[in-house]
Design an enzyme around this catalytic site. Structure first.
Site, PDB file in Angstrom:
ATOM      1  N   ARG A  58      49.295  46.287  19.423  1.00  0.00           N
ATOM      2  CA  ARG A  58      48.745  46.241  20.700  1.00  0.00           C
ATOM      3  C   ARG A  58      47.933  45.075  20.965  1.00  0.00           C
ATOM      4  NH1 ARG A  58      43.770  48.206  20.570  1.00  0.00           N
ATOM      5  NH2 ARG A  58      44.195  49.700  18.847  1.00  0.00           N
ATOM      6  N   TYR A 111      50.954  46.386  48.087  1.00  0.00           N
ATOM      7  CA  TYR A 111      51.950  47.386  47.327  1.00  0.00           C
ATOM      8  C   TYR A 111      50.839  48.731  47.208  1.00  0.00           C
ATOM      9  CZ  TYR A 111      54.445  49.985  43.425  1.00  0.00           C
ATOM     10  OH  TYR A 111      54.981  50.891  42.818  1.00  0.00           O
ATOM     11  N   ASP A 181      49.920  38.381  43.777  1.00  0.00           N
ATOM     12  CA  ASP A 181      51.145  39.484  43.442  1.00  0.00           C
ATOM     13  C   ASP A 181      52.208  38.690  44.061  1.00  0.00           C
ATOM     14  OD1 ASP A 181      53.029  41.164  43.017  1.00  0.00           O
ATOM     15  OD2 ASP A 181      51.643  42.806  43.270  1.00  0.00           O
ATOM     16  N   LYS A 206      61.003  44.533  38.682  1.00  0.00           N
ATOM     17  CA  LYS A 206      61.749  44.160  39.838  1.00  0.00           C
ATOM     18  C   LYS A 206      62.784  43.068  39.516  1.00  0.00           C
ATOM     19  CE  LYS A 206      59.023  47.350  41.547  1.00  0.00           C
ATOM     20  NZ  LYS A 206      57.980  46.972  42.204  1.00  0.00           N
TER      21      LYS A 206
HETATM   22  C1  LIG Z   1      56.625  47.489  42.150  1.00  0.00           C
HETATM   23  C2  LIG Z   1      55.758  46.708  42.519  1.00  0.00           C
HETATM   24  C3  LIG Z   1      54.173  46.770  41.829  1.00  0.00           C
HETATM   25  C4  LIG Z   1      53.954  47.708  40.786  1.00  0.00           C
HETATM   26  O1  LIG Z   1      54.763  47.417  39.571  1.00  0.00           O
HETATM   27  P1  LIG Z   1      55.228  48.470  38.596  1.00  0.00           P
HETATM   28  O2  LIG Z   1      56.164  47.637  37.612  1.00  0.00           O
HETATM   29  O3  LIG Z   1      56.023  49.611  39.485  1.00  0.00           O
HETATM   30  O4  LIG Z   1      54.028  49.271  38.045  1.00  0.00           O
HETATM   31  C5  LIG Z   1      53.184  46.036  42.246  1.00  0.00           C
HETATM   32  N1  LIG Z   1      53.279  44.907  43.305  1.00  0.00           N
HETATM   33  C6  LIG Z   1      54.553  44.716  43.804  1.00  0.00           C
HETATM   34  C7  LIG Z   1      54.623  43.746  45.052  1.00  0.00           C
HETATM   35  C8  LIG Z   1      55.577  45.434  43.555  1.00  0.00           C
HETATM   36  O5  LIG Z   1      56.972  45.719  44.424  1.00  0.00           O
END
Ligand SMILES: *Cc1c(COP(=O)(O)O)cnc(C)c1O
Length: 390
Positions: A58, A111, A181, A206
């Site tokens: 962890r 998101y 992000d 992604k």
């Molecule tokens: C998918 C996504 C998230 C969240 O990510 P997870 O891996 O599904 O928790 C956050 N920001 C954006 C822009 C995303 O496309």
């Protein structure tokens, strides 16, 4: 701290070699959760050192650490920190840096998970959030309350309408910690830290891992900030799994070629859809018709794999298109090898109230498309047949 070899390599070359210091070329999976300490002094050091990667999993883990180092190098940052998902990164950074009575300025177009966390969870902890229109010049800075605003949180390009935020404006904000992000852009097309932003964040689920087989999040920033977030993160526990981190490193090596191919195909599909009379509008930062195309050209070196099309016929046409495609698949997520279509109003954003949907510009006819790696001609033919049936 990553030791970058001089001269500085391009991200394409960094992606090939980063995070794999061993002579074995494939990333190494180290699933161990604990390590033998030769002496009590070693055990003590392991327990006290931030991000110890051979103490207890962890705290960190060699495979996770390798992925973090690679991502830091890709973003031109001192250090990285990985999480069990993109939302793990968002939730951890907010709770690591904000306390009751603090204030966050966040973008309205984000998101859905991020939005629900800021809207639903933050108030429960006495953290106040002001939402602003990220496309409006100066909106973030104007909402900052000196001494009270701890975080400024933006997403660009943003879900699901591909709205952009001016990174130079964001980077110029002094006081609060700025977080971007950058999931849609990946480190290949956009590097927010170069604009003065403090923290770059990705859902590596992604494009970075890129094969729909890892659930993973990551941030990159200065070492002191990473250590501060880590000291909360180790207690929060949303840590990355070594297996996912390995797949993150595996994906990273082909990220540059994948995203360029996807962006090329995306542009072709966007132009095709824009020419269709069924489409009211097509949002893709690479199209001249995108209201912030000029900003996209200034801060991005490519325009990504995601677009949004708003069908004039509303939810009926959106539904027919999503159910009519054959090569493309109807599924959520983005950045993988398969082209995916989704109808946000009925799926990812189904938890929002009608007024919130309208505020976020999510119409019933909106379809989000994540362009994959199939041949562009096959995708064009697939979209054409789906539209012909509409
Ligand atoms: C998918 C996504 C998230 C969240 O990510 P997870 O891996 O599904 O928790 C956050 N920001 C954006 C822009 C995303 O496309």
């Amino acid at each position: 701290m990553t030791d970058t070899p001089p001269p500085r390599l391009s991200p394409d070359s960094i992606a090939i070699r980063a995070g794999r210091p061993d002579s074995g070329l494939a990333p190494t999976l180290c699933p161990s959760t604990t390590w033998v300490n030769p002496t009590l002094e070693d055990a003590r050091r392991g327990a006290l050192r931030p991000r110890s990667d051979r103490f207890y999993a962890r705290y960190s883990n060699p495979t996770v650490r390798a992925f973090e180092d690679a991502m830091a190098e890709m973003e031109g940052a001192e250090a990285g920190l990985a999480f069990g998902s993109g939302m793990g990164a968002v939730a951890t950074i907010v709770l690591a840096l904000c306390s009751s009575g603090d204030h966050i300025v966040a973008q309205r177009q984000v998101y859905s998970g991020t939005q629900l966390f800021l809207q639903g969870v933050c108030p429960r902890f006495g953290i106040e959030v002001t939402f602003v229109d990220g496309t409006e010049s100066g909106a973030f800075a104007a909402a900052v309350r000196p001494g009270q605003t701890m975080l400024v949180l933006a997403e660009t390009p943003a879900n699901p309408q591909l709205a952009l935020v001016d990174l130079a404006e964001l980077g110029a904000i002094a006081g609060p910690i700025t977080v971007v992000d950058s999931t849609f852009a990946t480190p290949i097309f956009q590097r927010p830290l170069e604009f003065g932003v403090d923290v770059v964040l990705h859902s590596a689920t992604k494009g970075i891992a890129g094969h729909n087989d890892a659930t993973l999040g990551v941030i990159a920033a200065e070492l002191d900030l990473i250590h501060a977030v880590w000291s909360y993160s180790v207690l929060h526990g949303a840590v990355a799994s070594p297996f996912d981190a390995m797949n993150g490193l595996r994906g990273l090596r082909t990220l540059p070629v994948r995203v360029r191919r996807q962006a090329d195909t995306a542009r072709q599909l966007a132009l095709f859809l824009e020419a269709s009379e069924l489409a009211k509008s097509v949002r893709y930062p690479g199209l001249e018709s995108h209201p912030q195309h000029e900003l996209a050209c200034r801060q991005m070196s490519g325009f990504g794999s995601v677009m949004a099309v708003d069908f004039a016929g509303g939810s009926d046409v959106a539904r027919q298109f999503c159910e009519g495609v054959r090569l493309a698949k109807m599924a959520t997520s983005l950045g993988g090898p398969e082209t995916l279509v989704t109808c946000p109003a009925l799926t990812t954003h189904a938890g929002l109230l009608p007024a919130e949907l309208e505020a976020a510009d999510i119409t019933p006819g909106l379809v989000r498309i994540s362009v994959g790696l199939e041949h562009p001609d096959d995708l064009l033919a697939d979209f054409a047949q789906a539209l012909a049936a509409s």
